[in-house]
Write an enzyme that holds these catalytic residues in place. Sequence first.
Site, PDB file in Angstrom:
ATOM      1  N   SER A 279       0.827  -1.203   0.000  1.00  0.00           N
ATOM      2  CA  SER A 279       0.000   0.000   0.000  1.00  0.00           C
ATOM      3  C   SER A 279       0.858   1.247   0.000  1.00  0.00           C
ATOM      4  O   SER A 279       2.068   1.196   0.195  1.00  0.00           O
ATOM      5  CB  SER A 279      -0.909   0.002   1.223  1.00  0.00           C
ATOM      6  OG  SER A 279      -0.152   0.321   2.376  1.00  0.00           O
ATOM      7  N   LYS A 280       0.201   2.338  -0.223  1.00  0.00           N
ATOM      8  CA  LYS A 280       0.851   3.634  -0.266  1.00  0.00           C
ATOM      9  C   LYS A 280       1.669   3.902   0.995  1.00  0.00           C
ATOM     10  O   LYS A 280       2.773   4.410   0.940  1.00  0.00           O
ATOM     11  CB  LYS A 280      -0.249   4.688  -0.415  1.00  0.00           C
ATOM     12  CG  LYS A 280       0.204   6.112  -0.338  1.00  0.00           C
ATOM     13  CD  LYS A 280      -1.012   7.034  -0.378  1.00  0.00           C
ATOM     14  CE  LYS A 280      -0.594   8.486  -0.254  1.00  0.00           C
ATOM     15  NZ  LYS A 280       0.330   8.735   0.845  1.00  0.00           N
ATOM     16  N   ARG A 281       1.121   3.486   2.110  1.00  0.00           N
ATOM     17  CA  ARG A 281       1.800   3.744   3.386  1.00  0.00           C
ATOM     18  C   ARG A 281       3.137   3.022   3.502  1.00  0.00           C
ATOM     19  O   ARG A 281       4.047   3.488   4.170  1.00  0.00           O
ATOM     20  CB  ARG A 281       0.900   3.329   4.552  1.00  0.00           C
ATOM     21  CG  ARG A 281      -0.483   3.933   4.473  1.00  0.00           C
ATOM     22  CD  ARG A 281      -1.247   3.697   5.755  1.00  0.00           C
ATOM     23  NE  ARG A 281      -0.635   4.388   6.880  1.00  0.00           N
ATOM     24  CZ  ARG A 281      -1.280   4.694   7.986  1.00  0.00           C
ATOM     25  NH1 ARG A 281      -2.540   4.381   8.100  1.00  0.00           N
ATOM     26  NH2 ARG A 281      -0.668   5.306   8.981  1.00  0.00           N
TER      27      ARG A 281
END
Length: 523
Positions: A279-281
């Site tokens: 994910s982006k995180r």
Amino acid sequence: MRLVVSYLTFAAQFYQFMNTSVRVRFAPSPTGPLHIGGVRTALYNYLFARKHDGSMILRIEDTDQGRFVPGAEQYIIESLAWCGIHFDESVVAGGPHAPYRQSDRKTLYKQFSDKLIASGHAYYAFDTPEELEELRKAAEAEKQTFTYNTSTRKQLRNSLTMAADEVDKLIGEGTAFVVRFLIPENTEVIMEDIIRGKVVVKSETLDDKVLYKSDGMPTYHLANIVDDHLMEISHVIRGEEWLPSLPLHVLLYQAFGWDAPQFAHLPLLLKPDGNGKLSKRDGDRLGFPVFPLQWNDPKTGETSSGYRESGYFPDAFVNMLALLGWNPGTEQEIFSMDELIGAFSLERVGKAGSKFDPEKTKWFNHQYLVKRSDSSLAEDFSIFLQEKGITSDNETITKVVSLVKERVNFVKEIWNESYFFFETPTEYDDQVVKKRWKAETPGLMRALAEILATIDAFEPSNLDEAIKVWIETNGYGMGAVMNALRLLLVGAAKGPHLADIMAIIGKDETLKRISKGLSSLPQ
RNA sequence: GCUCCCAUCGUCUAGUCAGGCCCAGGACGCCAGGUUUUCAUCCUGGUAACAGGGGUUCGAAUCCCCUUGGGAGUACCA
């Protein structure tokens, strides 16, 4: 007795025999930037299409008006273009099945929804979102999950439980409704996935998914099937997160009486550490981009880094992505797009998810950087030099690049390995001074400067020869001389062969650096 | 919870469909040595895996079952 339903129709198989053209689509939702998992899905579709001389279609699935993000569609198009993934039919290029944006096809879907109702495969439902939410909460309180299906639909407000005239009345009054798919009872849905093989699901585990929303838009499920059919898609290659929806989709094809395309569900891209979908995180947390291009979120104002802006070459990026989940079965690792097209096959796509490895991504970039010509690298590097206000001629920059490119992964890193070609050292590494600058060194350097002053042609071979002769004649130690000289010329214990450095900076600069160093270092 | 998917070195993976050629090969990373006037490159070597348990078989990483572990889905999102 179970009714066996198989989507594996003969016609679908005939695609191969009849040599009917391969048509694949990449169908993203413009709800934000496309992350590298999406790029890989697009890439595999592209490779498959090109491999089979088929068509690659870009369809924008924007049936959720609430999640529209301005700029996302443009971002997706630009990202894929940067990767070298081109579309034969798209919102930009148009094509025989235009429009390619689902919101522009809105009016199309209702007739298909109506058709399903008429054939008894779907029904109207009047339950409000609030009512359903309450049912879900109630079920949750009892550690159950509410499902709109065989077991519950008879108790809910829909055209299955209401009299026909009441349904007509409600609709006539403009009451909000959705259309739900009627999952058949006691049926086994048998599916065939190119990557996973046979998958069987009992219909009673499925729920009556909404096909047509109260806002007049189809859901993904309806729009997807209708468009894939209308656009004559032969193979649906998409992420594994869609596998649970496959039974519904297969049933939908059946309900319409259409031949289904072949399916291939790709394994997911996982985070580098631990488990779970990338994910982006993870990118923020571990310091690597998860997006192809930098993205500025119009809503939050937040900026996410991109591979392009981080200095990755698109072909290196694509090469890395291609090998994440697919492999050619040989030991070749470096592939141009054309080579990928030649080697690609869905049969060699793995089933298990792949953890993304930022380190290997850098290695790929290094391979491509080294392979790139000195002149094109010099062109890129000169932009960095300009930003630093440094001017130099092309020939010099090209030579410098050729000397240091093996040492770096990115063009921007060339500076760290080559600044001393462009700047006279202003300070000298303490550690090196301590180690290499002895009491006798200044005298040695003065004498060496005199020798260098007599050389007119500052060419690496001349310099090497002259210094070697001088050292041997006087019985000096090679290390003692050269390391000290390097300190004066570079300011640190780094850099390419000294003669190459001297040849590039020239005689004047070389002598200047020696005398400057002699005056600032201990005597 | 339920449904489905998956399972070889730390990571990407070959080998699994057609069991023996595999006391498991390659690459990234890491470590060591060599080359070298420095650093790096480069070269050589090393580290390190068939999740566990049952079967089937003369023989299983490969086939079957169970367990465990992981993932995805479970919206009027896609």
